[in-house]
Structure formats: structure tokens, C-alpha cells
Scaffold this active site. Structure first.
Site, mmCIF file in Angstrom:
data_model
loop_
_atom_site.group_PDB
_atom_site.id
_atom_site.type_symbol
_atom_site.label_atom_id
_atom_site.label_comp_id
_atom_site.label_asym_id
_atom_site.label_seq_id
_atom_site.Cartn_x
_atom_site.Cartn_y
_atom_site.Cartn_z
ATOM 1 N N ASP A 1 0.877 -1.160 0.000
ATOM 2 C CA ASP A 1 0.000 0.000 0.000
ATOM 3 C C ASP A 1 0.928 1.226 0.000
ATOM 4 O OD1 ASP A 1 -2.350 1.635 0.453
ATOM 5 O OD2 ASP A 1 -1.680 1.804 2.540
ATOM 6 N N LEU A 2 0.399 2.379 -0.334
ATOM 7 C CA LEU A 2 1.248 3.580 -0.399
ATOM 8 C C LEU A 2 1.098 4.468 0.839
ATOM 9 C CD1 LEU A 2 3.052 5.608 -1.992
ATOM 10 C CD2 LEU A 2 0.942 6.527 -2.953
ATOM 11 N N ASP A 3 -0.084 5.098 0.959
ATOM 12 C CA ASP A 3 -0.307 6.088 2.017
ATOM 13 C C ASP A 3 -0.248 5.426 3.387
ATOM 14 O OD1 ASP A 3 -0.909 8.309 0.246
ATOM 15 O OD2 ASP A 3 -2.814 7.328 -0.182
ATOM 16 N N THR B 1 1.704 9.985 4.135
ATOM 17 C CA THR B 1 0.719 10.889 3.553
ATOM 18 C C THR B 1 -0.635 10.792 4.246
ATOM 19 O OG1 THR B 1 0.645 9.177 1.895
ATOM 20 C CG2 THR B 1 1.615 11.271 1.223
ATOM 21 N N LYS C 1 -8.906 5.593 6.208
ATOM 22 C CA LYS C 1 -7.656 5.068 5.650
ATOM 23 C C LYS C 1 -7.947 3.918 4.693
ATOM 24 C CE LYS C 1 -4.617 6.494 9.397
ATOM 25 N NZ LYS C 1 -3.737 6.064 10.494
ATOM 26 N N GLY C 2 -7.302 3.947 3.551
ATOM 27 C CA GLY C 2 -7.466 2.883 2.564
ATOM 28 C C GLY C 2 -8.717 3.039 1.710
ATOM 29 N N ARG D 1 -11.424 8.226 -2.415
ATOM 30 C CA ARG D 1 -11.787 9.633 -2.174
ATOM 31 C C ARG D 1 -13.300 9.810 -2.092
ATOM 32 N NH1 ARG D 1 -9.300 13.456 -6.551
ATOM 33 N NH2 ARG D 1 -7.575 11.995 -6.212
ATOM 34 N N SER E 1 -2.652 0.514 -4.315
ATOM 35 C CA SER E 1 -3.124 1.680 -3.557
ATOM 36 C C SER E 1 -4.468 2.170 -4.069
ATOM 37 C CB SER E 1 -2.091 2.803 -3.700
ATOM 38 O OG SER E 1 -2.635 4.028 -3.254
ATOM 39 N N ALA E 2 -5.268 2.727 -3.164
ATOM 40 C CA ALA E 2 -6.556 3.306 -3.558
ATOM 41 C C ALA E 2 -6.385 4.700 -4.145
ATOM 42 C CB ALA E 2 -7.465 3.390 -2.339
ATOM 43 N N SER E 3 -5.188 5.248 -4.023
ATOM 44 C CA SER E 3 -4.988 6.655 -4.398
ATOM 45 C C SER E 3 -4.879 6.870 -5.901
ATOM 46 C CB SER E 3 -3.722 7.189 -3.739
ATOM 47 O OG SER E 3 -3.458 8.489 -4.210
ATOM 48 N N ASN F 1 -3.466 9.546 -6.778
ATOM 49 C CA ASN F 1 -2.250 10.372 -6.807
ATOM 50 C C ASN F 1 -0.993 9.531 -6.612
ATOM 51 O OD1 ASN F 1 -3.562 13.044 -6.939
ATOM 52 N ND2 ASN F 1 -4.318 12.541 -4.891
ATOM 53 N N LYS G 1 -11.183 -0.813 -1.466
ATOM 54 C CA LYS G 1 -10.897 -1.689 -0.332
ATOM 55 C C LYS G 1 -12.032 -1.487 0.670
ATOM 56 C CE LYS G 1 -5.911 -0.791 -0.871
ATOM 57 N NZ LYS G 1 -4.710 -0.126 -0.327
ATOM 58 N N GLU H 1 0.059 -3.191 4.727
ATOM 59 C CA GLU H 1 -1.082 -2.282 4.828
ATOM 60 C C GLU H 1 -1.136 -1.559 6.169
ATOM 61 O OE1 GLU H 1 -3.735 -0.727 4.003
ATOM 62 O OE2 GLU H 1 -3.979 -1.350 1.948
ATOM 63 N N ASP H 2 -1.554 -0.306 6.161
ATOM 64 C CA ASP H 2 -1.727 0.422 7.434
ATOM 65 C C ASP H 2 -3.197 0.617 7.779
ATOM 66 O OD1 ASP H 2 -2.187 2.321 5.336
ATOM 67 O OD2 ASP H 2 -2.112 3.887 6.859
HETATM 68 C C1 BG6 Z 1 -5.740 5.763 0.235
HETATM 69 C C2 BG6 Z 1 -5.773 6.573 1.495
HETATM 70 O O1 BG6 Z 1 -4.446 5.240 0.047
HETATM 71 O O2 BG6 Z 1 -6.084 6.547 -0.892
HETATM 72 C C3 BG6 Z 1 -7.117 7.257 1.661
HETATM 73 O O3 BG6 Z 1 -5.509 5.759 2.614
HETATM 74 C C4 BG6 Z 1 -7.449 8.069 0.404
HETATM 75 O O4 BG6 Z 1 -7.097 8.071 2.794
HETATM 76 C C5 BG6 Z 1 -7.368 7.159 -0.825
HETATM 77 O O5 BG6 Z 1 -8.728 8.623 0.501
HETATM 78 C C6 BG6 Z 1 -7.635 7.921 -2.118
HETATM 79 O O6 BG6 Z 1 -6.573 8.802 -2.342
HETATM 80 P P1 BG6 Z 1 -6.568 9.971 -3.394
HETATM 81 O O7 BG6 Z 1 -5.113 10.414 -3.396
HETATM 82 O O8 BG6 Z 1 -6.978 9.402 -4.713
HETATM 83 O O9 BG6 Z 1 -7.503 11.017 -2.918
HETATM 84 MG MG MG Z 2 -2.692 3.211 3.540
#
Ligand code: BG6
Ligand code: MG
Length: 218
Positions: free
Chosen positions: A9-11, A17, A45-46, A49, A114-116, A118, A145, A169-170
Site C-alpha cells: 500500500d502507499l499512504d 501521507t 484510511k485505505g 476519495r 493503492s486506492a490513491s 495520486n 478496499k 497495509e496500514d
Molecule cells: C488511500 C488513502 O491510500 O487513498 C485514503 O488511505 C485516500 O485516505 C485514498 O482517501 C484515495 O486517495 P486519493 O489520493 O486518490 O484522494
Molecule cells: Mg494506507
């Protein structure tokens, strides 16, 4: 040595982050006239958005139009990206590079799950993108997730069977996703929060080479 798949996982795992997500969401909630706690934040977390904003609005007993919803998502991400743009490799969490390098030197599969949306920009900012064989992020999945989709795709991307994968994973949602994918889940954080994980460590400094070898050879 066998070839296993190690999915990160990233964040909150590679970089901290999670604190920037929290600050940006908190400012957004405050601007709408309410607040939420760090304990509630664990539930974000995880989580994607969209799902995060839905939860936050529910906590504040606030409902908004679809147009306003999109506006709030953009506002949050704009503030979040201001934090991200200031990042550099000093923000990589302790011993993450040691573990990544060890896995690479020993021919293990390494991917991001990662769910992000970014994820790539963050990995580029902290100069660690090249350490990953594959990146699966919020742009590639349709189910958030705790659905296992992101980790199953991350396993496919490095050509390793799910049962041969290990996830770092956190978040509670992420540990549940790893478990649902029948992968070994390693929680990075506190025992109280991540008790559903197969193993839990405070951070990567506690993860020894012997432990990694055991994961590879099991
Ligand atoms: C996850 C974070 O990795 O990504 C969440 O733990 C976040 O907190 C999710 O909402 C989505 O991230 P982003 O960068 O696309 O807004
Ligand atoms: Mg995370």
C-alpha cells in the site's frame, strides 16, 4: 529461492501521507461547520476519495447536491496536492528502501496496490517509482478496499498467484482486502487497530531479513 509477490500500500506504508489526507479532510469538514476525530479518521484510511467524502458528510449529518459533492472532492484534492508538491525522499518511511532493495536483489515480485489516484505523482516526488515492477492504483480499479480487487490486480500485474502474495497495509480496510484476496496480510501500525492482520509491526525497522526470508520460503 521462490518468487513471491510483495504488494505495498502507499499512504501510511511507504510515506506518511495519511497525515496530509487527514489535514485536508479535516479542513474541509471544518469549512462545512463540523469536525471529526482521529479515531473516525481510521475509517477513512485505505478508502477511496469518493467513499471518504460520503462518510465525512454522514458524520456531519450534511447532505449536498451532486455538483457540490464534486466541488468538495476537488477542493480536498487541491489542498492535498499542495502538501504532496512539497514532498521529497526524506519523507519515505524508515527502512522501506532497505526492504524494497532486499526484495529486488532476491528476485521477488514487487508491486503497488493503492486506492490513491495520486500514487504515481507521490512515488515520483519521493523518487521511488522505479523500485516497483507494477503500479495498481485508484485509477485502475472500480471497487474500493475492503474489496480485494486492487490486490488481485497487483498480483496479476507481476504474474504471481494471490496465495503467493504478501500485502503491507496500514488500514483496516486494506487488511480486510488482503485477507479477502487470500494473501498474507502484514499490518503496519498499531495492534489495537490492525488486529485482523496475520502479522503486525509498528514500522519497517521491525521487519528483519530473517522474517522476509521466512515469507519467501514458506
Ligand atoms: C488511500 C488513502 O491510500 O487513498 C485514503 O488511505 C485516500 O485516505 C485514498 O482517501 C484515495 O486517495 P486519493 O489520493 O486518490 O484522494
Ligand atoms: Mg494506507
Amino acid at each position: 529461492m521462490k518468487r513471491k509477490g510483495f504488494i505495498f500500500d502507499l499512504d501510511g506504508v511507504i510515506v506518511d501521507t495519511a497525515k496530509y489526507h487527514f489535514l485536508a479532510w479535516k479542513n474541509l469538514a471544518n469549512s462545512l461547520g463540523f469536525d471529526f476525530t482521529e479515531i473516525q479518521n481510521e475509517q477513512l484510511k485505505g478508502v477511496s476519495r469518493v467513499e471518504s467524502l460520503k462518510k465525512i458528510l454522514a458524520w456531519g449529518e450534511t447532505s449536498v447536491s451532486e455538483e457540490k459533492f464534486q466541488e468538495l472532492m476537488t477542493l480536498k484534492n487541491t489542498e492535498y496536492l499542495e502538501f504532496i508538491n512539497k514532498m521529497d525522499d526524506s519523507e519515505i518511511l524508515p527502512d522501506v528502501p532497505r526492504v524494497l532493495d532486499y526484495l529486488k536483489d532476491n528476485n521477488q515480485g514487487v508491486s503497488l496496490g493503492s486506492a490513491s489516484k495520486n500514487a504515481r505523482i507521490i512515488l515520483e516526488k519521493v523518487n521511488i517509482l522505479s523500485k516497483f515492477e507494477a503500479i495498481v492504483d485508484g485509477n485502475d480499479v472500480s471497487k474500493a478496499k475492503p474489496d480485494p480487487e486492487v490486490f488481485l490486480n497487483a498480483a496479476t500485474a507481476i504474474n504471481v498467484k494471490p496465495e503467493d502474495c504478501i500485502v503491507f497495509e496500514d488500514s483496516v480496510a486494506g487488511v480486510q482486502a488482503a485477507n479477502a484476496a487470500h494473501m498474507i496480510s502484514i499490518g503496519i501500525g498499531s495492534q489495537d487497530v490492525l488486529h485482523e492482520a496475520d502479522y503486525i509491526f509498528n514500522d519497517f525497522t521491525e521487519i528483519s531479513t530473517e522474517f522476509i526470508n521466512k515469507l519467501i520460503n514458506n
